[in-house]
Write a protein that holds these residues in place. Structure first.
Motif, PDB file in Angstrom:
ATOM      1  N   MET A 171       0.704  -1.478   0.238  1.00  0.00           N
ATOM      2  CA  MET A 171       0.221  -0.061  -0.082  1.00  0.00           C
ATOM      3  C   MET A 171       0.661   1.328  -0.142  1.00  0.00           C
ATOM      4  O   MET A 171       1.597   1.356   1.129  1.00  0.00           O
ATOM      5  N   VAL A 172       0.857   2.463  -0.261  1.00  0.00           N
ATOM      6  CA  VAL A 172       1.364   3.326  -0.481  1.00  0.00           C
ATOM      7  C   VAL A 172       0.439   4.133  -0.380  1.00  0.00           C
ATOM      8  O   VAL A 172      -0.569   5.198  -0.772  1.00  0.00           O
ATOM      9  N   CYS A 173       1.296   5.378   0.174  1.00  0.00           N
ATOM     10  CA  CYS A 173       0.342   6.559   0.823  1.00  0.00           C
ATOM     11  C   CYS A 173       1.105   7.472   0.585  1.00  0.00           C
ATOM     12  O   CYS A 173       2.906   7.977   0.816  1.00  0.00           O
ATOM     13  N   PHE A 174       0.646   8.920  -0.112  1.00  0.00           N
ATOM     14  CA  PHE A 174       0.619  10.262  -0.520  1.00  0.00           C
ATOM     15  C   PHE A 174       0.398  11.471   0.192  1.00  0.00           C
ATOM     16  O   PHE A 174      -0.675  11.426   0.727  1.00  0.00           O
ATOM     17  N   CYS A 175       1.587  11.861   0.830  1.00  0.00           N
ATOM     18  CA  CYS A 175       0.854  12.801   2.110  1.00  0.00           C
ATOM     19  C   CYS A 175       1.750  14.369   1.140  1.00  0.00           C
ATOM     20  O   CYS A 175       3.117  14.670   0.271  1.00  0.00           O
ATOM     21  N   PHE A 176       0.393  15.721   0.582  1.00  0.00           N
ATOM     22  CA  PHE A 176       1.239  16.513   0.589  1.00  0.00           C
ATOM     23  C   PHE A 176       0.612  17.962   1.474  1.00  0.00           C
ATOM     24  O   PHE A 176      -0.104  17.708   2.181  1.00  0.00           O
ATOM     25  N   LEU A 177       1.866  18.959   1.321  1.00  0.00           N
ATOM     26  CA  LEU A 177       1.826  19.749   2.190  1.00  0.00           C
ATOM     27  C   LEU A 177       0.370  20.970   1.595  1.00  0.00           C
ATOM     28  O   LEU A 177       0.297  21.207   0.633  1.00  0.00           O
ATOM     29  N   VAL A 178      -0.612  21.200   2.138  1.00  0.00           N
ATOM     30  CA  VAL A 178      -1.076  22.535   1.828  1.00  0.00           C
ATOM     31  C   VAL A 178      -1.280  23.216   3.368  1.00  0.00           C
ATOM     32  O   VAL A 178      -1.244  22.992   4.280  1.00  0.00           O
ATOM     33  N   ASP A 179      -1.822  24.185   2.571  1.00  0.00           N
ATOM     34  CA  ASP A 179      -1.530  25.114   3.890  1.00  0.00           C
ATOM     35  C   ASP A 179      -2.378  26.599   3.413  1.00  0.00           C
ATOM     36  O   ASP A 179      -2.761  26.577   1.612  1.00  0.00           O
ATOM     37  N   GLN A 180      -3.471  27.082   4.182  1.00  0.00           N
ATOM     38  CA  GLN A 180      -4.084  28.624   3.706  1.00  0.00           C
ATOM     39  C   GLN A 180      -3.034  29.382   5.063  1.00  0.00           C
ATOM     40  O   GLN A 180      -3.565  29.874   5.746  1.00  0.00           O
ATOM     41  N   THR A 181      -3.133  30.856   3.892  1.00  0.00           N
ATOM     42  CA  THR A 181      -2.758  32.346   4.396  1.00  0.00           C
ATOM     43  C   THR A 181      -3.886  32.773   4.889  1.00  0.00           C
ATOM     44  O   THR A 181      -4.229  33.300   3.689  1.00  0.00           O
ATOM     45  N   LYS A 182      -3.823  34.540   5.747  1.00  0.00           N
ATOM     46  CA  LYS A 182      -4.859  35.522   5.645  1.00  0.00           C
ATOM     47  C   LYS A 182      -4.164  36.513   5.877  1.00  0.00           C
ATOM     48  O   LYS A 182      -3.262  36.500   6.681  1.00  0.00           O
ATOM     49  N   LYS A 183      -4.012  37.610   4.802  1.00  0.00           N
ATOM     50  CA  LYS A 183      -3.093  38.666   4.728  1.00  0.00           C
ATOM     51  C   LYS A 183      -4.234  39.734   4.918  1.00  0.00           C
ATOM     52  O   LYS A 183      -5.052  39.931   4.523  1.00  0.00           O
ATOM     53  N   VAL A 184      -4.328  41.146   5.362  1.00  0.00           N
ATOM     54  CA  VAL A 184      -4.707  42.042   5.448  1.00  0.00           C
ATOM     55  C   VAL A 184      -4.175  43.194   4.339  1.00  0.00           C
ATOM     56  O   VAL A 184      -2.706  43.253   4.406  1.00  0.00           O
ATOM     57  N   SER A 185      -4.842  43.628   3.730  1.00  0.00           N
ATOM     58  CA  SER A 185      -3.793  44.496   1.975  1.00  0.00           C
ATOM     59  C   SER A 185      -4.131  46.532   2.761  1.00  0.00           C
ATOM     60  O   SER A 185      -3.449  46.863   2.775  1.00  0.00           O
ATOM     61  N   LYS A 186      -5.811  46.532   3.453  1.00  0.00           N
ATOM     62  CA  LYS A 186      -5.839  48.015   3.630  1.00  0.00           C
ATOM     63  C   LYS A 186      -6.830  48.075   4.818  1.00  0.00           C
ATOM     64  O   LYS A 186      -7.837  47.016   5.230  1.00  0.00           O
ATOM     65  N   ARG A 187      -6.952  48.781   5.770  1.00  0.00           N
ATOM     66  CA  ARG A 187      -7.446  49.417   6.822  1.00  0.00           C
ATOM     67  C   ARG A 187      -7.845  50.644   6.987  1.00  0.00           C
ATOM     68  O   ARG A 187      -7.278  51.784   6.734  1.00  0.00           O
ATOM     69  N   LYS A 188      -9.124  50.597   7.662  1.00  0.00           N
ATOM     70  CA  LYS A 188      -9.975  51.916   7.682  1.00  0.00           C
ATOM     71  C   LYS A 188     -10.055  51.740   9.078  1.00  0.00           C
ATOM     72  O   LYS A 188     -10.677  50.685   9.502  1.00  0.00           O
ATOM     73  N   PRO A 189     -10.623  52.404  10.200  1.00  0.00           N
ATOM     74  CA  PRO A 189     -10.800  52.933  11.441  1.00  0.00           C
ATOM     75  C   PRO A 189     -12.231  52.902  11.337  1.00  0.00           C
ATOM     76  O   PRO A 189     -13.103  53.250  10.203  1.00  0.00           O
ATOM     77  N   ALA A 190     -13.452  51.954  11.782  1.00  0.00           N
ATOM     78  CA  ALA A 190     -14.380  51.874  12.810  1.00  0.00           C
ATOM     79  C   ALA A 190     -14.818  52.056  13.545  1.00  0.00           C
ATOM     80  O   ALA A 190     -13.912  52.074  14.315  1.00  0.00           O
ATOM     81  N   ALA A 191     -16.044  52.641  13.569  1.00  0.00           N
ATOM     82  CA  ALA A 191     -16.770  52.976  14.748  1.00  0.00           C
ATOM     83  C   ALA A 191     -17.281  51.493  15.914  1.00  0.00           C
ATOM     84  O   ALA A 191     -17.350  51.118  14.997  1.00  0.00           O
ATOM     85  N   GLY A 192     -16.728  51.217  17.229  1.00  0.00           N
ATOM     86  CA  GLY A 192     -16.514  49.752  17.902  1.00  0.00           C
ATOM     87  C   GLY A 192     -15.996  49.967  18.601  1.00  0.00           C
ATOM     88  O   GLY A 192     -15.101  50.205  18.514  1.00  0.00           O
ATOM     89  N   PHE A 193     -16.252  48.603  19.620  1.00  0.00           N
ATOM     90  CA  PHE A 193     -15.516  48.211  19.912  1.00  0.00           C
ATOM     91  C   PHE A 193     -15.243  46.154  19.934  1.00  0.00           C
ATOM     92  O   PHE A 193     -16.145  46.328  20.205  1.00  0.00           O
ATOM     93  N   CYS A 194     -14.556  45.884  20.258  1.00  0.00           N
ATOM     94  CA  CYS A 194     -14.033  44.500  19.920  1.00  0.00           C
ATOM     95  C   CYS A 194     -14.610  43.760  21.342  1.00  0.00           C
ATOM     96  O   CYS A 194     -14.584  44.331  22.556  1.00  0.00           O
ATOM     97  N   SER A 195     -15.809  42.437  21.824  1.00  0.00           N
ATOM     98  CA  SER A 195     -16.390  41.684  22.475  1.00  0.00           C
ATOM     99  C   SER A 195     -15.106  41.358  23.535  1.00  0.00           C
ATOM    100  O   SER A 195     -15.501  40.807  24.641  1.00  0.00           O
ATOM    101  N   ARG A 196     -13.994  40.618  22.664  1.00  0.00           N
ATOM    102  CA  ARG A 196     -13.293  39.473  23.563  1.00  0.00           C
ATOM    103  C   ARG A 196     -12.072  40.852  24.533  1.00  0.00           C
ATOM    104  O   ARG A 196     -12.185  40.649  25.354  1.00  0.00           O
ATOM    105  N   CYS A 197     -11.678  41.864  24.212  1.00  0.00           N
ATOM    106  CA  CYS A 197     -10.575  42.604  24.376  1.00  0.00           C
ATOM    107  C   CYS A 197     -10.676  44.040  24.569  1.00  0.00           C
ATOM    108  O   CYS A 197      -9.749  44.714  25.522  1.00  0.00           O
TER     109      CYS A 197
END
Length: 68
Positions: free
Chosen positions: A1-27
């Motif tokens: 039996m042959v088993c192949f393992c491949f690397l899969v990853d996912q990245t999230k990047k922020v390109s632009k930000r603008k201030p918004a009204a409100g606060f984080c509910s966590r911190c």
């Protein structure tokens, strides 16, 4: 039996930000509207990417709400 393992990853990047009204509910930090880009790679070759908007905490980086 042959088993192949491949690397899969996912990245999230922020390109632009603008201030918004409100606060984080966590911190209690401030919120901002960000343009996010998600890239999924298979064996270091990108094969899927998506752009979307999200409300992000400026202190802890948590995604409070996403608009896809």
């Amino acid at each position: 039996m042959v088993c192949f393992c491949f690397l899969v990853d996912q990245t999230k990047k922020v390109s632009k930000r603008k201030p918004a009204a409100g606060f984080c509910s966590r911190c209690g930090g401030g919120a901002s509207v960000a343009d996010m880009k998600t890239c999924t790679r298979f064996c270091y070759v990108p094969f899927y990417w998506k752009s979307w908007k999200a409300i992000v905490c400026t202190f802890c980086g948590a995604i409070l709400r996403s608009y896809r």
